[in-house]
Design an enzyme around this catalytic site. Sequence first.
Site, PDB file in Angstrom:
ATOM      1  N   CYS A   1     -11.673  -4.099   6.862  1.00 51.73           N
ATOM      2  CA  CYS A   1     -12.030  -5.063   5.828  1.00 51.73           C
ATOM      3  C   CYS A   1     -13.413  -4.775   5.261  1.00 51.73           C
ATOM      4  O   CYS A   1     -14.389  -4.697   5.993  1.00 51.73           O
ATOM      5  CB  CYS A   1     -12.062  -6.466   6.417  1.00 51.73           C
ATOM      6  SG  CYS A   1     -10.659  -6.804   7.459  1.00 51.73           S
TER       7      CYS A   1
ATOM      8  N   GLU B   1     -12.310  -5.674  -3.187  1.00 52.65           N
ATOM      9  CA  GLU B   1     -11.279  -4.795  -2.643  1.00 52.65           C
ATOM     10  C   GLU B   1      -9.954  -5.517  -2.525  1.00 52.65           C
ATOM     11  O   GLU B   1      -9.915  -6.694  -2.181  1.00 52.65           O
ATOM     12  CB  GLU B   1     -11.669  -4.465  -1.199  1.00 52.65           C
ATOM     13  CG  GLU B   1     -12.316  -3.150  -1.007  1.00 52.65           C
ATOM     14  CD  GLU B   1     -12.644  -2.942   0.459  1.00 52.65           C
ATOM     15  OE1 GLU B   1     -13.837  -3.014   0.788  1.00 52.65           O
ATOM     16  OE2 GLU B   1     -11.725  -2.718   1.261  1.00 52.65           O
TER      17      GLU B   1
HETATM   18  N1  SAH Z   1     -12.408 -15.084   6.264  1.00 53.66           N
HETATM   19  C1  SAH Z   1     -11.008 -15.085   6.598  1.00 53.66           C
HETATM   20  C2  SAH Z   1     -10.198 -13.993   5.938  1.00 53.66           C
HETATM   21  C3  SAH Z   1     -10.780 -12.622   5.837  1.00 53.66           C
HETATM   22  S1  SAH Z   1     -10.820 -11.601   7.267  1.00 53.66           S
HETATM   23  C4  SAH Z   1     -10.828 -15.071   8.085  1.00 53.66           C
HETATM   24  O1  SAH Z   1     -11.818 -15.035   8.807  1.00 53.66           O
HETATM   25  O2  SAH Z   1      -9.698 -15.158   8.553  1.00 53.66           O
HETATM   26  C5  SAH Z   1      -9.146 -11.208   7.642  1.00 53.66           C
HETATM   27  C6  SAH Z   1      -8.918 -10.917   9.130  1.00 53.66           C
HETATM   28  O3  SAH Z   1      -9.453  -9.631   9.488  1.00 53.66           O
HETATM   29  C7  SAH Z   1      -9.601 -11.917  10.020  1.00 53.66           C
HETATM   30  O4  SAH Z   1      -8.752 -12.249  11.088  1.00 53.66           O
HETATM   31  C8  SAH Z   1     -10.799 -11.148  10.502  1.00 53.66           C
HETATM   32  O5  SAH Z   1     -11.328 -11.701  11.657  1.00 53.66           O
HETATM   33  C9  SAH Z   1     -10.222  -9.773  10.671  1.00 53.66           C
HETATM   34  N2  SAH Z   1     -11.207  -8.699  10.748  1.00 53.66           N
HETATM   35  C10 SAH Z   1     -12.399  -8.595  10.155  1.00 53.66           C
HETATM   36  N3  SAH Z   1     -13.033  -7.462  10.483  1.00 53.66           N
HETATM   37  C11 SAH Z   1     -12.201  -6.812  11.308  1.00 53.66           C
HETATM   38  C12 SAH Z   1     -12.293  -5.579  11.994  1.00 53.66           C
HETATM   39  N4  SAH Z   1     -13.365  -4.787  11.895  1.00 53.66           N
HETATM   40  N5  SAH Z   1     -11.246  -5.225  12.766  1.00 53.66           N
HETATM   41  C13 SAH Z   1     -10.156  -6.024  12.862  1.00 53.66           C
HETATM   42  N6  SAH Z   1     -10.016  -7.182  12.245  1.00 53.66           N
HETATM   43  C14 SAH Z   1     -11.036  -7.588  11.473  1.00 53.66           C
END
Ligand code: SAH
Length: 344
Positions: A334, A93
Amino acid sequence: MRMTDIKSLTPGELRLYLESFHMPRYRADQIFRWIHVQLARNFDEMTNLPATLRTGLRESFAWNTLRMEDRQISALDGTQKFLFALPDGNFVESVFMRYRFGNSVCISSQVGCRMGCRFCASTLNGWERNLAASEMLEQIYEIRRITGEKISHVVVMGTGEPLDNYDNLVRFLRLLCCEEGMNLSQRSITVSTCGIVPRIRKLAREGLQITLALSLHAVTDERRREIMPVAETYTIEETMSALRFYYETTGRQVTFEYTLIRGVNDSVSDAEGLSALALSLRAHVNLIPVNPVKERGYVETGAEAVQAFKNRLEKSGVNVTIRREMGRDIDGACGQLRRRHILS
Ligand code: SAH
């Protein structure tokens, strides 16, 4: 034997390969330009190359492409979400977003993820494989081809943990910023990590000027371990010390991402703890109301409470923003578009 992935080669590497075909250096530079500037869809479009060379290239190199499988366009803010099929049948994605400062693309760095953050949809089916540098680039290039828009910012915040795919990530970053290619400013790129400490230190020494964002999400080790398995391996203190090293080595201010989950990490003492951590590093804080994922059962903090949380941080002198929610009317969170697709 797997063929060399031509779109992941640096200008220097491509020249070396072409030399072995007894081709002059300017041919390598033409090919690099076709791939990374003119965004050629195949070797046949490289019309200033002799047909025999095009055939030779086709027979010698792998040509990674993405095929658009699904596209959702938000009626609210013009955000576009893309689901791309990879040649091996996997899906990734990517998201296109319009901001006042320019257009931004959010890319995935892996197929799936093995970090296991409890609130995240990307990790529900585990990790499948790393993406090659070319597969990260192609997410941006394909969005440029489809939309015809300029891209001025890139964030590596889609599916996957970029520092768990370190070598390909750094190769991707160098290709994206190289003068002969798209020539994006390093300062317009943000890489987000859940905090793999040794890799943060390694990244600090790459001589890059990118912004590093840490997904912090909790201010005590105990609470962080409940929502982020990576916290079992690295304490917040160790993580802060690696970030300080990153800041001191690169001069780049780091960002904390903090996803607000109702009743989990949004109390007054959480705000105080977060302020203390942010001030100690002069970090910028980005608050994100959690995007509810059906399978996870977490609920977002209400809008008023988010504002109160933000006000508390500001009163302590922290530089803080609330992440604008983009494309809420499309599969926002995400990994949700990909997940819906692989389950259907
Ligand atoms: N693995 C990396 C990048 C991908 S996630 C990381 O952990 O930073 C990108 C961001 O989206 C991260 O801050 C993650 O914690 C956040 N994220 C993931 N799922 C989410 C959700 N359901 N709601 C809000 N933020 C989310």
